[in-house]
Design a protein around this motif. Structure first.
Motif, PDB file in Angstrom:
ATOM      1  N   GLN A 138      -4.848  -7.888  -9.176  1.00  0.00           N
ATOM      2  CA  GLN A 138      -4.458  -6.782  -8.468  1.00  0.00           C
ATOM      3  C   GLN A 138      -5.217  -5.669  -8.824  1.00  0.00           C
ATOM      4  N   GLU A 139      -6.051  -5.345 -10.176  1.00  0.00           N
ATOM      5  CA  GLU A 139      -6.784  -4.486 -10.218  1.00  0.00           C
ATOM      6  C   GLU A 139      -7.412  -3.683  -8.362  1.00  0.00           C
ATOM      7  N   THR A 166      -6.208   2.052  -2.844  1.00  0.00           N
ATOM      8  CA  THR A 166      -6.574   3.312  -2.842  1.00  0.00           C
ATOM      9  C   THR A 166      -7.702   4.367  -2.299  1.00  0.00           C
ATOM     10  N   GLU A 212       3.091   5.605  -5.523  1.00  0.00           N
ATOM     11  CA  GLU A 212       2.664   5.766  -7.631  1.00  0.00           C
ATOM     12  C   GLU A 212       1.364   6.695  -7.546  1.00  0.00           C
ATOM     13  N   LEU A 213       0.915   6.710  -6.609  1.00  0.00           N
ATOM     14  CA  LEU A 213      -0.465   7.379  -6.524  1.00  0.00           C
ATOM     15  C   LEU A 213       0.006   9.265  -7.146  1.00  0.00           C
ATOM     16  N   ILE A 230      -0.062  -1.443  -0.074  1.00  0.00           N
ATOM     17  CA  ILE A 230      -0.206  -0.166   0.106  1.00  0.00           C
ATOM     18  C   ILE A 230       1.086   1.501   0.058  1.00  0.00           C
ATOM     19  N   ARG A 262      -5.429  -2.971  -5.858  1.00  0.00           N
ATOM     20  CA  ARG A 262      -5.691  -1.082  -5.966  1.00  0.00           C
ATOM     21  C   ARG A 262      -7.026  -0.023  -5.559  1.00  0.00           C
ATOM     22  N   SER A 263      -7.633  -1.255  -5.818  1.00  0.00           N
ATOM     23  CA  SER A 263      -9.346  -0.141  -5.662  1.00  0.00           C
ATOM     24  C   SER A 263      -9.462   0.041  -3.990  1.00  0.00           C
ATOM     25  N   HIS A 268       2.065   1.994  -3.921  1.00  0.00           N
ATOM     26  CA  HIS A 268       0.850   2.242  -3.910  1.00  0.00           C
ATOM     27  C   HIS A 268       0.012   3.793  -3.352  1.00  0.00           C
TER      28      HIS A 268
END
Length: 328
Positions: free
Chosen positions: A190-191, A198, A141-142, A135, A194-195, A138
Motif C-alpha cells: 500500500q505504501e 503521490t 485524501e491528500l 489514485i 501511495r508514494s 488518494h
C-alpha cells in the motif's frame, strides 16, 4: 514459441503478480497486448517479421510493464479509461494519432486517460499503471476532501525536476521495490502505491494540482493556465497570439505570462512552440517519404517556416535530425 505466466487484468487483485512472455507469433503477441494494455484493435503489417517480449510486475493498484515490440503490429486503438499509465520510451518511437501528440525519449509522459489511438516503430517501452479510482481516492485524501473528481489536463510533466524525480522512482520500482520480498506485506504494498501515486499527481497537470495550489490562486491562475493549454491543443494549426491565449484563459496577458512562469517555468508562446514541435515529431514518425512527405512540408504545417531553426530545435529536443526521424 511463446512462454507466459498467468496475469490478472490490471490493476485489481491482491498480492504481487508477474508475467514473462516472449513470442514471434503476431496473434499470440496481440492477445497479450490486449490483456496488458487494454488494446481493442491493432493494425498489422504482415510483410515484416514480428517479435515481442513483455514483462509485468505488480501489486494492488499498481503495475510495472516493460515491452519490446518489433515488426507486424504498427498501430492500435486503446481503451484504458480506468487506468492512469505513465510511460518512458527508451527505444524506437511512439506517436499518438489523436491530437497528434508524441513522446520524447526517456522523459516520463502520461498516456491519455480515455480511448486513444497510437502507432509505434520498433518500440522499447516502460510503463507504470495505476488504478484510476484508487489514485483519485488518494488525491482526495491528500486534499482533505470527502469527494474529488480527478482529471488530468496534460501529458507532459509540469517541470523538469518533477520529471526527473518520477523517472528515478520508476527506476527504483523496477530495480528494487517490486522485486523485494517485502512486497509480501500488504502495508508495504500500500505504501508503494501511495508514494507512486503521490509522485504522479505532482508531476502531471490535473485538477489535483489546481486544487492543491496556494488558496489565493487556486481558482483563477491554475485554471487559466489549463484553459490556455487546452486552447493551444485545440488550435495548434491556427495562428495564435498571446492576447488571444489570454482571452481564452480569461486572464490578462501579463497575468497569463506570470501564471505560466509559476506553473510551467516557461512562457505561453514557448509552450505553444513545444506543443507544435511535438506534433511535428508525431507526424514525422508516421510519415512516409516514399509517398512524398518531406521535412519542410511537415514543419511548415506546424508553423515552422525556417528549416534550419526547426532542425536545430528538433535535434535539441529529440537527439536526432528531423530527416533521420522521417527516414526511419
Amino acid at each position: 514459441m511463446p512462454t507466459s505466466t498467468p496475469r490478472s487484468s490490471p490493476p485489481g487483485g491482491a498480492g504481487p503478480r508477474r508475467l514473462s512472455f516472449a513470442t514471434q507469433d503476431p496473434e499470440a503477441g496481440i492477445e497479450v497486448l490486449e490483456q496488458v494494455y487494454a488494446v481493442r484493435r491493432i493494425e498489422i503489417d504482415r510483410s515484416t517479421p514480428f517479435s515481442m517480449a513483455q514483462a509485468v510486475r505488480g501489486v494492488e493498484g499498481l503495475h510495472l510493464e516493460q515491452a519490446r515490440l518489433q515488426g507486424a503490429p504498427t498501430g492500435a486503438l486503446v481503451d484504458a479509461t480506468g487506468i492512469v499509465r505513465v510511460g518512458q520510451v527508451y527505444d524506437g518511437g511512439l506517436a499518438f494519432t489523436d491530437h497528434t501528440r508524441t513522446i520524447a525519449r526517456r522523459t516520463p509522459f502520461l498516456f491519455p486517460v480515455r480511448p486513444y489511438a497510437c502507432r509505434w516503430d520498433n518500440l522499447g517501452l516502460l510503463t507504470v499503471s495505476l488504478d484510476f479510482s484508487a489514485i483519485q481516492a488518494h488525491a482526495a485524501e491528500l486534499l482533505g476532501l470527502d469527494e474529488f473528481e480527478l482529471h488530468f489536463t496534460g501529458g507532459a510533466p509540469v517541470s523538469a525536476p518533477m520529471a526527473q524525480y518520477l523517472a528515478r522512482l520508476i527506476t527504483a520500482l523496477g530495480r528494487d521495490q517490486l522485486n523485494s520480498e517485502a512486497m509480501s506485506h500488504s502495508l508495504i504494498r500500500q505504501e508503494i502505491f501511495r508514494s507512486t501515486a503521490t509522485a504522479v499527481l505532482h508531476t502531471f497537470p490535473s485538477t489535483f494540482l489546481d486544487q492543491s495550489s496556494h488558496p489565493v490562486d487556486s481558482d483563477r491562475v491554475p485554471g487559466g493556465v489549463r484553459r490556455a493549454i487546452t486552447h493551444m491543443e485545440e488550435h495548434l494549426r491556427d495562428p495564435l497570439t498571446l492576447a488571444g491565449l489570454a482571452t481564452a484563459a480569461r486572464m490578462s496577458p501579463r497575468g497569463l505570462q506570470a501564471a505560466f512562469a509559476r506553473q510551467m517555468g516557461i512562457t505561453p508562446m514557448a509552450h505553444l512552440r513545444s506543443l507544435r514541435m511535438q506534433a511535428a515529431h508525431a507526424e514525422l514518425l508516421a510519415a512516409d517519404p516514399l509517398a512524398g512527405d518531406t521535412v519542410a512540408g511537415i514543419a511548415a504545417r506546424w508553423g515552422f517556416a525556417h528549416q534550419g531553426r526547426f532542425a536545430a530545435e528538433y535535434k535539441a529536443a529529440y537527439g536526432v535530425s528531423p530527416r533521420t526521424t522521417l527516414d526511419g
